[in-house]
Design a protein around this motif. Structure first.
Motif, PDB file in Angstrom:
ATOM      1  N   PHE A  32     -15.205 -17.968  26.389  1.00  0.00           N
ATOM      2  CA  PHE A  32     -16.258 -18.903  26.452  1.00  0.00           C
ATOM      3  C   PHE A  32     -16.588 -19.500  27.891  1.00  0.00           C
ATOM      4  N   ASN A  36     -20.099 -18.923  29.605  1.00  0.00           N
ATOM      5  CA  ASN A  36     -20.742 -19.982  29.582  1.00  0.00           C
ATOM      6  C   ASN A  36     -22.010 -20.083  30.366  1.00  0.00           C
ATOM      7  N   PHE A  39     -24.665 -18.217  28.709  1.00  0.00           N
ATOM      8  CA  PHE A  39     -25.264 -19.210  27.350  1.00  0.00           C
ATOM      9  C   PHE A  39     -26.085 -20.243  27.975  1.00  0.00           C
ATOM     10  N   ILE A  49     -24.413 -19.690  18.911  1.00  0.00           N
ATOM     11  CA  ILE A  49     -23.176 -19.089  19.637  1.00  0.00           C
ATOM     12  C   ILE A  49     -21.996 -19.239  18.755  1.00  0.00           C
ATOM     13  N   TYR A  53     -21.813 -15.342  17.019  1.00  0.00           N
ATOM     14  CA  TYR A  53     -21.130 -14.714  17.945  1.00  0.00           C
ATOM     15  C   TYR A  53     -19.304 -14.877  17.660  1.00  0.00           C
TER      16      TYR A  53
END
Length: 358
Positions: A32, A36, A39, A49, A53
């Motif tokens: 993550f 990030n 995202f 997310i 995912y």
């Protein structure tokens, strides 16, 4: 099953599950952190997310880490028993070391069978979702830039395209050749070929068909023609982690199709196939080694034995990565690449069993 077997098996399996959860959680946090920015850049909803995912990524990482986690769980459980002199009491009671290994072997077999089922059928379907998410939000847009494309679509039939537009599904300077033995019997050429999604066929426009019969040649010029070819637009799409998204039957079928076409890029898929069969065996071997190296009460305490467990587990992973790399460049047969780490560690386990005093 005796009470001591149930006791060891329960501790082994619960420790394994706990180790998997901890290590997967750590990797997901790292993943993550790395992604990030992507995202945020694509303004991905948090629900997407999580559910499109990371939920699908959990079984993938659980499987990938299984050799490490099962080894660490084995070392942790066995070294704790050794530090509390439980193993001494068990062996002093007339139980042989081979018999002491039985609950571990049962646990490793359960984990191995579960892992085989997951990597054969469950995880590939989860990977379809997680890989699609990465292609959409993380990876750079895919472009097909190969030139002078040759594809074998039947035993005697070959397709040629100078280039292919993956967005429009159009191939340029198209040709089909039918070769009997060493002689060209038919050849169809066209300026382009395009996929027709409604008819599920390829369409050529203004084509020329040449037929050869010995020294005689017949030429025919035509307008539009729909033809069924043993290739699809997906053959030219992104292959990013494609081998991880196929169930075992799908993978076998895909490999056979590649072989029939005479493709020379099947090493990655063969490695994936053979590794799925070797993984359960590796889990059993690493479990046995873990018991052997941690069954004695060590002066350095449990920490030293756990550190040794980490070291040997990562050595195994290095062997796996090295073998895979050698197979991908053609220096090692894919089947050997998948089994070499397990074979080597089987030898290590035999030597440890024979020479480490218990």
């Amino acid at each position: 099953m005796k009470l001591i077997d149930k006791y060891i098996l329960k501790k082994f399996l619960t420790t394994y599950v706990f180790t998997v959860l901890i290590m997967v959680a750590v990797i997901l946090v790292i993943d993550f952190t790395e992604k990030n920015d992507d995202f945020i850049k694509h303004n991905v909803p948090i629900s997407e997310i999580i559910f499109d995912y990371y939920i699908h990524l959990i079984p993938f990482y659980a499987n990938m880490l299984s050799p490490i986690t099962v080894f660490i769980a084995t070392v942790f459980v066995t070294s704790k028993m050794a530090s509390h002199t439980e193993i001494v009491a068990i062996l002093s009671g007339g139980v042989s070391f081979k018999r002491f290994l039985v609950p571990y072997l049962i646990g490793a077999t359960i984990i191995g069978a579960l892992i085989f089922g997951l990597i054969g059928w469950v995880i590939p379907n989860s990977n379809k979702e997680s890989v699609a998410f990465q292609v959409k939000y993380v990876k750079s847009p895919f472009t097909y830039d190969k030139r002078n494309i040759h594809v074998k679509i039947a035993p005697d039939t070959y397709v040629y395209m100078e280039s292919y537009n993956v967005t429009a599904h159009v191939g340029y300077n198209f040709a089909i050749e039918e070769i009997k033995g060493t002689n060209l019997s038919k050849k169809l050429t066209a300026s382009s070929v395009q996929w027709n999604p409604e008819r599920q066929k390829w369409s050529v426009d203004r084509y020329t068909l040449r037929t050869f019969d010995g020294e005689n040649e017949s030429i025919y010029h035509g307008g539009a023609l729909d033809t069924t070819l043993n290739m699809r637009p997906k053959d030219f799409e992104s292959t990013y982690k494609l081998e991880q998204t196929m169930t075992l039957p799908e993978l076998n079928s895909f490999i056979q199709e590649k072989i029939n076409r005479g493709a020379d890029d099947i090493e990655t898929y063969l490695i994936e196939k053979y590794e799925r069969y070797s993984y359960p065996f590796a889990i059993i071997i690493l479990t046995v080694i873990g018991v052997i190296v941690s069954a004695r009460k060590a002066r350095g305490g449990v920490g030293m034995q756990i550190a040794l467990g980490f070291f040997l587990a990562f050595v195994f992973i290095i062997f796996v990565i090295t073998s895979r790399s050698l197979a991908q460049v053609g220096d090692l047969d894919p089947m050997y690449a998948a089994w070499v780490p397990s074979i080597i560690f089987t030898g290590i386990g035999f030597l440890l069993y024979r020479y480490i005093p218990r």
